[in-house]
Design a protein around this motif. Structure first.
Motif, PDB file in Angstrom:
ATOM      1  N   TYR A 180       1.078  -1.263   0.122  1.00  0.00           N
ATOM      2  CA  TYR A 180      -0.200  -0.163  -0.153  1.00  0.00           C
ATOM      3  C   TYR A 180       1.028   1.765   0.417  1.00  0.00           C
ATOM      4  CZ  TYR A 180      -4.677   1.730   0.426  1.00  0.00           C
ATOM      5  OH  TYR A 180      -5.752   2.635   0.425  1.00  0.00           O
ATOM      6  N   ASP A 181       1.217   2.110   1.179  1.00  0.00           N
ATOM      7  CA  ASP A 181       1.322   3.805   1.311  1.00  0.00           C
ATOM      8  C   ASP A 181       2.667   3.199   1.870  1.00  0.00           C
ATOM      9  OD1 ASP A 181       2.190   5.627   1.589  1.00  0.00           O
ATOM     10  OD2 ASP A 181       1.340   6.484   2.837  1.00  0.00           O
ATOM     11  N   ILE A 182       3.818   3.313   0.821  1.00  0.00           N
ATOM     12  CA  ILE A 182       5.269   3.133   1.105  1.00  0.00           C
ATOM     13  C   ILE A 182       5.719   4.359   1.590  1.00  0.00           C
ATOM     14  CG2 ILE A 182       7.482   2.528   0.832  1.00  0.00           C
ATOM     15  CD1 ILE A 182       6.714   0.642  -1.174  1.00  0.00           C
ATOM     16  N   GLY A 183       6.180   3.796   3.252  1.00  0.00           N
ATOM     17  CA  GLY A 183       6.977   5.686   3.409  1.00  0.00           C
ATOM     18  C   GLY A 183       8.440   5.704   3.296  1.00  0.00           C
ATOM     19  N   ASN A 184       9.125   4.371   4.526  1.00  0.00           N
ATOM     20  CA  ASN A 184      10.529   3.654   4.677  1.00  0.00           C
ATOM     21  C   ASN A 184      11.049   2.718   3.852  1.00  0.00           C
ATOM     22  OD1 ASN A 184      12.837   2.096   6.399  1.00  0.00           O
ATOM     23  ND2 ASN A 184      12.961   4.577   6.977  1.00  0.00           N
ATOM     24  N   ALA A 185      11.771   2.983   3.169  1.00  0.00           N
ATOM     25  CA  ALA A 185      12.384   1.650   1.894  1.00  0.00           C
ATOM     26  C   ALA A 185      12.938   0.207   2.693  1.00  0.00           C
ATOM     27  CB  ALA A 185      13.182   2.360   0.858  1.00  0.00           C
ATOM     28  N   ASP A 186      13.535   0.612   3.799  1.00  0.00           N
ATOM     29  CA  ASP A 186      13.969  -0.730   4.469  1.00  0.00           C
ATOM     30  C   ASP A 186      12.643  -1.577   5.465  1.00  0.00           C
ATOM     31  OD1 ASP A 186      16.636  -0.341   3.764  1.00  0.00           O
ATOM     32  OD2 ASP A 186      16.811   1.723   5.032  1.00  0.00           O
ATOM     33  N   ALA A 187      11.848  -0.765   5.504  1.00  0.00           N
ATOM     34  CA  ALA A 187      10.289  -1.493   6.495  1.00  0.00           C
ATOM     35  C   ALA A 187       9.971  -2.064   5.372  1.00  0.00           C
ATOM     36  CB  ALA A 187      10.432  -0.545   7.149  1.00  0.00           C
ATOM     37  N   ALA A 188       9.367  -1.543   3.891  1.00  0.00           N
ATOM     38  CA  ALA A 188       8.736  -1.869   3.544  1.00  0.00           C
ATOM     39  C   ALA A 188       9.630  -3.165   2.786  1.00  0.00           C
ATOM     40  CB  ALA A 188       8.447  -1.002   2.630  1.00  0.00           C
ATOM     41  N   VAL A 189      10.599  -3.409   2.899  1.00  0.00           N
ATOM     42  CA  VAL A 189      11.163  -4.688   2.634  1.00  0.00           C
ATOM     43  C   VAL A 189      11.028  -5.557   3.125  1.00  0.00           C
ATOM     44  CG1 VAL A 189      13.562  -5.255   1.601  1.00  0.00           C
ATOM     45  CG2 VAL A 189      13.074  -3.158   0.680  1.00  0.00           C
ATOM     46  N   ALA A 190      11.513  -5.274   4.107  1.00  0.00           N
ATOM     47  CA  ALA A 190      11.365  -6.598   5.969  1.00  0.00           C
ATOM     48  C   ALA A 190      10.034  -6.768   5.961  1.00  0.00           C
ATOM     49  CB  ALA A 190      11.696  -5.453   6.990  1.00  0.00           C
ATOM     50  N   ARG A 191       8.315  -5.814   5.457  1.00  0.00           N
ATOM     51  CA  ARG A 191       7.606  -6.610   5.936  1.00  0.00           C
ATOM     52  C   ARG A 191       7.405  -7.529   4.402  1.00  0.00           C
ATOM     53  NH1 ARG A 191       6.166  -0.816   5.914  1.00  0.00           N
ATOM     54  NH2 ARG A 191       4.802  -0.922   3.847  1.00  0.00           N
ATOM     55  N   ALA A 192       7.535  -6.635   2.906  1.00  0.00           N
ATOM     56  CA  ALA A 192       7.249  -7.383   2.307  1.00  0.00           C
ATOM     57  C   ALA A 192       7.695  -9.256   1.836  1.00  0.00           C
ATOM     58  CB  ALA A 192       7.942  -7.150   0.977  1.00  0.00           C
ATOM     59  N   LEU A 193       9.530  -9.332   2.476  1.00  0.00           N
ATOM     60  CA  LEU A 193      10.190 -10.442   2.499  1.00  0.00           C
ATOM     61  C   LEU A 193       9.356 -11.337   3.921  1.00  0.00           C
ATOM     62  CD1 LEU A 193      13.262  -9.224   2.394  1.00  0.00           C
ATOM     63  CD2 LEU A 193      12.328 -10.515   0.948  1.00  0.00           C
ATOM     64  N   LEU A 211       2.756  -5.116  -4.507  1.00  0.00           N
ATOM     65  CA  LEU A 211       2.184  -4.243  -4.900  1.00  0.00           C
ATOM     66  C   LEU A 211       2.563  -2.761  -4.559  1.00  0.00           C
ATOM     67  CD1 LEU A 211       0.303  -2.447  -7.025  1.00  0.00           C
ATOM     68  CD2 LEU A 211      -1.501  -3.637  -5.449  1.00  0.00           C
ATOM     69  N   GLY A 212       2.659  -1.790  -4.120  1.00  0.00           N
ATOM     70  CA  GLY A 212       3.138  -0.446  -3.381  1.00  0.00           C
ATOM     71  C   GLY A 212       3.213   0.599  -4.147  1.00  0.00           C
ATOM     72  N   GLY A 213       3.194   2.087  -3.232  1.00  0.00           N
ATOM     73  CA  GLY A 213       2.865   3.393  -4.041  1.00  0.00           C
ATOM     74  C   GLY A 213       3.511   4.186  -2.748  1.00  0.00           C
ATOM     75  N   SER A 214       4.004   5.017  -3.714  1.00  0.00           N
ATOM     76  CA  SER A 214       4.819   6.473  -2.813  1.00  0.00           C
ATOM     77  C   SER A 214       4.506   7.578  -3.405  1.00  0.00           C
ATOM     78  CB  SER A 214       6.492   6.285  -2.500  1.00  0.00           C
ATOM     79  OG  SER A 214       7.398   6.175  -3.784  1.00  0.00           O
ATOM     80  N   PHE A 215       3.458   7.713  -4.074  1.00  0.00           N
ATOM     81  CA  PHE A 215       3.218   9.007  -4.448  1.00  0.00           C
ATOM     82  C   PHE A 215       3.061  10.149  -3.798  1.00  0.00           C
ATOM     83  CE2 PHE A 215       1.195  12.143  -6.938  1.00  0.00           C
ATOM     84  CZ  PHE A 215       1.711  12.504  -8.216  1.00  0.00           C
ATOM     85  N   PRO A 216       2.584  11.139  -3.238  1.00  0.00           N
ATOM     86  CA  PRO A 216       1.636  11.958  -1.875  1.00  0.00           C
ATOM     87  C   PRO A 216       0.572  12.104  -2.291  1.00  0.00           C
ATOM     88  CG  PRO A 216       3.190  13.552  -3.215  1.00  0.00           C
ATOM     89  CD  PRO A 216       3.996  12.389  -3.843  1.00  0.00           C
ATOM     90  N   TRP A 217      -0.186  12.072  -1.173  1.00  0.00           N
ATOM     91  CA  TRP A 217      -1.884  11.985  -0.992  1.00  0.00           C
ATOM     92  C   TRP A 217      -1.566  13.410  -1.086  1.00  0.00           C
ATOM     93  CZ3 TRP A 217      -6.240   9.749  -1.711  1.00  0.00           C
ATOM     94  CH2 TRP A 217      -7.234  10.199  -0.895  1.00  0.00           C
ATOM     95  N   GLU A 234       9.112   2.814  -4.183  1.00  0.00           N
ATOM     96  CA  GLU A 234       8.308   1.639  -4.891  1.00  0.00           C
ATOM     97  C   GLU A 234       9.244   0.904  -6.019  1.00  0.00           C
ATOM     98  OE1 GLU A 234       5.483   4.446  -6.325  1.00  0.00           O
ATOM     99  OE2 GLU A 234       7.175   3.900  -4.925  1.00  0.00           O
ATOM    100  N   TRP A 235       9.994   1.613  -6.144  1.00  0.00           N
ATOM    101  CA  TRP A 235      10.654   0.912  -7.612  1.00  0.00           C
ATOM    102  C   TRP A 235      12.037   0.476  -6.683  1.00  0.00           C
ATOM    103  CZ3 TRP A 235      10.861  -0.870 -11.619  1.00  0.00           C
ATOM    104  CH2 TRP A 235      12.559  -0.428 -12.494  1.00  0.00           C
ATOM    105  N   GLN A 236      12.730   1.268  -6.040  1.00  0.00           N
ATOM    106  CA  GLN A 236      13.490   0.949  -4.840  1.00  0.00           C
ATOM    107  C   GLN A 236      13.427  -0.668  -3.971  1.00  0.00           C
ATOM    108  OE1 GLN A 236      14.993   3.587  -2.067  1.00  0.00           O
ATOM    109  NE2 GLN A 236      16.375   2.046  -1.499  1.00  0.00           N
ATOM    110  N   VAL A 237      12.183  -0.571  -3.662  1.00  0.00           N
ATOM    111  CA  VAL A 237      11.244  -1.844  -2.287  1.00  0.00           C
ATOM    112  C   VAL A 237      11.996  -3.253  -3.634  1.00  0.00           C
ATOM    113  CG1 VAL A 237       9.978  -2.327  -1.734  1.00  0.00           C
ATOM    114  CG2 VAL A 237      10.506  -0.118  -0.487  1.00  0.00           C
ATOM    115  N   TRP A 238      10.731  -2.762  -4.687  1.00  0.00           N
ATOM    116  CA  TRP A 238      10.791  -3.726  -5.237  1.00  0.00           C
ATOM    117  C   TRP A 238      12.572  -4.578  -6.205  1.00  0.00           C
ATOM    118  CZ3 TRP A 238      12.407  -4.336 -11.176  1.00  0.00           C
ATOM    119  CH2 TRP A 238      11.834  -5.493 -11.302  1.00  0.00           C
ATOM    120  N   GLN A 239      12.555  -4.002  -6.177  1.00  0.00           N
ATOM    121  CA  GLN A 239      14.675  -4.338  -6.746  1.00  0.00           C
ATOM    122  C   GLN A 239      15.152  -4.938  -5.791  1.00  0.00           C
ATOM    123  OE1 GLN A 239      15.530  -0.631  -7.840  1.00  0.00           O
ATOM    124  NE2 GLN A 239      16.534  -1.740  -9.814  1.00  0.00           N
TER     125      GLN A 239
END
Length: 365
Positions: A180-193, A211-217, A234-239
């Motif tokens: 969903y809404d990605i803030g911190n990339a490292d935390a998002a990677v940990a959640r995904a794994l 799936l994820g997004g970082s575009f501001p609301w 989201e691109w960095q997290v996916w990589q």
């Protein structure tokens, strides 16, 4: 009802490139997203399979007509293009969703290439109905797993129950790990794994999408009367997730929420303060303008903002109608209308979907 062979299954049988999409954008069923996707040209569109989400209806809307209207625009627009359809914001009235959304979308001679979506947090009746629809139409079933705050303690059990419930109807399963809404990339990677460790072994997933997004609301975080360079987290997290998972696991398809916030498909309709907001996607950033407040009679800054975007070294001249619109806005010799919020979103979708379809084809370029 007899099962049919969908366009998706034909591609799988023929071994063509649409068996596993290279890009899955999460798009709301709104005019700007529908119009933007329609204007993505081939062959870029062939690599894209959207996950469409029905936004919640207005409180005054009559639900049957609302669902029929959304089904109509999908059926007449992208309905024959492979993708998924998530009606989670209307499933409090599941019978109406089944009759006036899923069956309406399927009510053509060619059927639909849109597959229903369920999730481990949803009512068992919804899971069963979605699986039955998937069985009847033969396209497969999307399983959307929310990882907004990381997997909860019961996620694996709930996913196991869902898989057991739908397995008897034998749909092919597509997994969405939704950050969903990605803030911190490292935390998002940990959640995904962690999410993958919880649910990855529970089924033979046909496809797996992160799936994820970082575009501001809103516009509060953007520079006034200026251009903001915003990281595409989201691109960095996916990589990072891809590099960790793919050596031993499945191919991980890239998914994002295009050039809108992840909440766009789930937010109820309503007013707000809008600013001129041209948007553009580069390899690792969004370029987002914040100009005059819309509807207040302020002097437009669109030409200045568009010129700043067009002058960026990564601007792709005339690549799509999104670029051509920005070039026209930036040209001081051309009299232009700066547009409105729907136009800015539509043009943002066109250039983003076109670019990311190409970017995911060679993601390490």
């Amino acid at each position: 009802m007899s099962a049919r062979v969908s366009p998706f299954r034909q591609e799988r049988t023929l071994g063509a490139g649409m068996a596993i999409p290279s890009y899955v954008p999460g798009l709301p069923v709104k005019h700007a997203a529908l119009a933007g996707f329609k204007q993505v040209e081939l062959p870029d569109k062939e690599r894209v399979q959207p996950l469409w989400t029905i936004p919640p209806p207005d409180r005054t809307a009559e639900l049957v007509e609302y669902l029929r209207g959304k089904a109509r625009v999908l059926r007449n627009g992208p309905g024959l293009h492979p993708g998924w359809l998530d009606a989670r914001n209307a499933e409090g009235e599941l019978d109406l969703v089944v009759e006036h959304m899923w069956q309406e979308v399927c009510a053509t001679l060619l059927g639909t290439a849109l597959r229903p979506v369920t999730g481990p947090e949803r009512d068992p009746a919804q899971q069963t109905a979605a699986a039955e629809t998937a069985r009847e139409w033969g396209d497969g079933l999307g399983v959307r797993v929310a990882l907004h705050a990381g997997p909860d303690a019961d996620l694996r059990d709930r996913c196991r129950e869902l898989v057991g419930r739908v397995r008897g109807r034998d749909p092919e399963l597509d997994l969405f790990l939704d950050l969903y809404d990605i803030g911190n990339a490292d935390a998002a990677v940990a959640r995904a794994l962690l999410g993958w460790r919880e649910v990855g072994t529970l089924a033979e997933w046909r496809t797996v999408t992160l799936l994820g997004g970082s575009f501001p609301w809103g516009a509060k975080e953007l520079k006034d009367h200026d251009l903001t360079e915003w990281p595409r987290a989201e691109w960095q997290v996916w990589q990072l997730v891809r590099d960790r998972m793919e050596p031993q696991g499945p191919k991980i398809t890239y998914g994002d929420y295009s050039t809108v916030h992840a909440r766009s498909g789930d937010a109820p309709p309503g007013g707000g303060i809008f600013y001129e907001k041209p948007r553009y996607t580069t390899a690792e950033h969004f370029l987002i303008g914040k100009g005059a407040q819309w509807g207040r009679g302020e002097e437009s800054l669109m030409k200045t903002l568009a010129a700043r975007i067009v002058d960026d070294p990564e601007f792709r001249t005339s690549r799509s109608d999104g670029e051509r619109w920005l070039q026209n806005q930036a040209d001081p010799a051309v009299r232009t209308n700066p547009g409105n919020p729907s136009v800015w979103v539509e043009k943002g979708h066109i250039q983003h979907l076109t670019f990311v379809a190409d970017q995911t084809r060679e993601p390490d370029r």
